[in-house]
Design a protein around this motif. Structure first.
Motif, PDB file in Angstrom:
ATOM      1  N   UNK A  19       0.815  -1.209   0.000  1.00  0.00           N
ATOM      2  CA  UNK A  19       0.000   0.000   0.000  1.00  0.00           C
ATOM      3  C   UNK A  19       0.852   1.265   0.000  1.00  0.00           C
ATOM      4  N   UNK A  20       2.085   1.141   0.446  1.00  0.00           N
ATOM      5  CA  UNK A  20       2.993   2.294   0.482  1.00  0.00           C
ATOM      6  C   UNK A  20       3.816   2.432  -0.792  1.00  0.00           C
ATOM      7  N   UNK A  22       4.908   3.009  -4.738  1.00  0.00           N
ATOM      8  CA  UNK A  22       4.541   3.932  -5.806  1.00  0.00           C
ATOM      9  C   UNK A  22       3.591   3.338  -6.817  1.00  0.00           C
ATOM     10  N   UNK A  23       3.903   2.152  -7.376  1.00  0.00           N
ATOM     11  CA  UNK A  23       3.005   1.581  -8.391  1.00  0.00           C
ATOM     12  C   UNK A  23       1.578   1.342  -7.888  1.00  0.00           C
ATOM     13  N   UNK A  24       1.421   0.874  -6.661  1.00  0.00           N
ATOM     14  CA  UNK A  24       0.071   0.658  -6.124  1.00  0.00           C
ATOM     15  C   UNK A  24      -0.642   2.001  -5.974  1.00  0.00           C
ATOM     16  N   UNK A  25       0.056   3.004  -5.478  1.00  0.00           N
ATOM     17  CA  UNK A  25      -0.554   4.326  -5.349  1.00  0.00           C
ATOM     18  C   UNK A  25      -0.842   4.969  -6.697  1.00  0.00           C
ATOM     19  N   UNK A  26      -0.085   4.597  -7.722  1.00  0.00           N
ATOM     20  CA  UNK A  26      -0.352   5.106  -9.073  1.00  0.00           C
ATOM     21  C   UNK A  26      -1.729   4.668  -9.573  1.00  0.00           C
ATOM     22  N   UNK A  27      -2.259   3.568  -9.030  1.00  0.00           N
ATOM     23  CA  UNK A  27      -3.586   3.097  -9.452  1.00  0.00           C
ATOM     24  C   UNK A  27      -4.685   4.101  -9.093  1.00  0.00           C
ATOM     25  N   UNK A  28      -4.383   5.037  -8.194  1.00  0.00           N
ATOM     26  CA  UNK A  28      -5.377   6.043  -7.792  1.00  0.00           C
ATOM     27  C   UNK A  28      -5.739   6.983  -8.941  1.00  0.00           C
ATOM     28  N   UNK A  39      -7.367   1.796  -7.768  1.00  0.00           N
ATOM     29  CA  UNK A  39      -6.859   1.567  -6.410  1.00  0.00           C
ATOM     30  C   UNK A  39      -8.001   1.145  -5.480  1.00  0.00           C
ATOM     31  N   UNK A  40      -9.111   1.894  -5.493  1.00  0.00           N
ATOM     32  CA  UNK A  40     -10.241   1.560  -4.617  1.00  0.00           C
ATOM     33  C   UNK A  40     -10.771   0.165  -4.932  1.00  0.00           C
ATOM     34  N   UNK A  41     -10.918  -0.130  -6.209  1.00  0.00           N
ATOM     35  CA  UNK A  41     -11.406  -1.451  -6.621  1.00  0.00           C
ATOM     36  C   UNK A  41     -10.452  -2.550  -6.137  1.00  0.00           C
ATOM     37  N   UNK A  42      -9.170  -2.355  -6.353  1.00  0.00           N
ATOM     38  CA  UNK A  42      -8.189  -3.384  -5.983  1.00  0.00           C
ATOM     39  C   UNK A  42      -8.117  -3.580  -4.472  1.00  0.00           C
ATOM     40  N   UNK A  43      -8.234  -2.502  -3.720  1.00  0.00           N
ATOM     41  CA  UNK A  43      -8.249  -2.607  -2.258  1.00  0.00           C
ATOM     42  C   UNK A  43      -9.492  -3.367  -1.800  1.00  0.00           C
ATOM     43  N   UNK A  44     -10.625  -3.088  -2.419  1.00  0.00           N
ATOM     44  CA  UNK A  44     -11.878  -3.771  -2.108  1.00  0.00           C
ATOM     45  C   UNK A  44     -11.755  -5.262  -2.414  1.00  0.00           C
ATOM     46  N   UNK A  45     -11.270  -5.603  -3.597  1.00  0.00           N
ATOM     47  CA  UNK A  45     -11.075  -7.009  -3.979  1.00  0.00           C
ATOM     48  C   UNK A  45     -10.110  -7.688  -3.014  1.00  0.00           C
ATOM     49  N   UNK A  46      -9.034  -7.018  -2.695  1.00  0.00           N
ATOM     50  CA  UNK A  46      -8.030  -7.569  -1.793  1.00  0.00           C
ATOM     51  C   UNK A  46      -8.638  -7.917  -0.438  1.00  0.00           C
ATOM     52  N   UNK A  47      -9.417  -6.998   0.107  1.00  0.00           N
ATOM     53  CA  UNK A  47      -9.991  -7.226   1.435  1.00  0.00           C
ATOM     54  C   UNK A  47     -11.045  -8.337   1.407  1.00  0.00           C
ATOM     55  N   UNK A  48     -11.865  -8.359   0.380  1.00  0.00           N
ATOM     56  CA  UNK A  48     -12.879  -9.420   0.271  1.00  0.00           C
ATOM     57  C   UNK A  48     -12.193 -10.778   0.093  1.00  0.00           C
ATOM     58  N   UNK A 161      -9.600   1.053   7.051  1.00  0.00           N
ATOM     59  CA  UNK A 161      -9.121   2.411   6.760  1.00  0.00           C
ATOM     60  C   UNK A 161      -7.638   2.327   6.445  1.00  0.00           C
ATOM     61  N   UNK A 162      -7.257   2.865   5.303  1.00  0.00           N
ATOM     62  CA  UNK A 162      -5.858   2.905   4.907  1.00  0.00           C
ATOM     63  C   UNK A 162      -5.473   4.337   4.633  1.00  0.00           C
ATOM     64  N   UNK A 163      -4.178   4.608   4.646  1.00  0.00           N
ATOM     65  CA  UNK A 163      -3.712   5.988   4.413  1.00  0.00           C
ATOM     66  C   UNK A 163      -3.937   6.399   2.998  1.00  0.00           C
TER      67      UNK A 163
END
Length: 163
Positions: A19-20, A22-28, A39-48, A161-163
Motif C-alpha cells: 500500500x505504500x 509507488x506503483x500501487x498508489x499510481x492506481x489512484x 486503487x479503490x477497486x483493488x483494495x476492495x477485492x483484496x480485502x474481500x 481504513x488505509x492511508x
C-alpha cells in the motif's frame, strides 16, 4: 479489540508494504468502474479475498496480495492505444508483469490469481483456491461498484481504513 479491528490489523500485515509502494498508489489516477478508481477497486477485492480465504482456512496472505495487485496494469484503460487488444483480456497480463517487477517474491498462487482473475472471459484458468477466491471477489466487488453500492456507508464502514 473488535473482530473488525483484528481483521484490519491482519489484513494490513499482508498488504501494508504494498500500500505504500509507488506503483500501487499510481492506481489512484485511473478510473476503473464509473467513479471508482483502480486503487479503490483493488483494495476492495483484496480485502474481500482476504476475508474469504481466511474464513476458509486458505492462504489469505496470497489472496490479499494478489487481490491488491490483480489490476496493476498502470495505463488508462479507456485509451485503446495504451494496450494492444481487448482491455478485458490484456490487462491481467500487464498486471502480472508489473506485479512481478514490484514483488520479485510473488508466489505461484499469487501469479496465477493475478493472471486468471478474468476467467472465464480470459484464457488463463485459476489453478489454486486462492486464485478462485480472487476471481470471485473481483466479480462480487465489480458488481457492487457497477450497481453503485460501493459508496454506501455500510460498505465504507466494513472496509479497512488505509492511508
Amino acid at each position: 479489540m473488535s473482530s473488525h479491528e483484528l481483521n484490519t490489523v491482519a489484513f494490513l500485515k499482508c498488504v501494508g508494504p504494498l500500500l505504500e509502494s509507488g506503483p500501487v498508489n499510481d492506481m489512484k489516477q485511473w478510473r476503473h468502474h464509473f467513479s471508482i478508481t483502480c486503487y479503490e477497486h483493488s483494495l476492495f477485492v483484496s480485502y474481500v479475498a482476504f476475508r474469504l480465504a481466511r474464513r476458509l482456512g486458505w492462504d489469505y496472505r496470497a489472496a490479499a496480495r494478489a487481490g491488491l495487485l490483480h489490476d496493476l496494469y498502470l495505463y488508462d484503460p479507456w485509451d485503446a492505444s495504451a494496450h494492444p487488444g481487448n482491455q478485458c483480456l490484456d490487462h491481467p497480463v500487464f498486471a502480472l508483469r508489473n506485479a512481478e517487477k514490484l514483488c520479485p517474491d510473488l508466489s505461484e498462487k499469487e501469479k496465477n490469481a493475478i493472471v486468471s482473475h478474468m476467467f472465464p472471459l480470459a484464457v488463463h484458468l485459476p489453478r489454486c483456491r486462492e486464485a478462485a477466491v480472487v476471481n470471485i471477489a473481483d466479480k462480487v466487488c465489480a458488481t457492487i461498484e457497477v450497481i453503485h453500492l460501493y459508496r454506501t456507508r455500510r460498505i465504507q464502514r466494513w472496509l479497512p481504513k488505509t492511508a
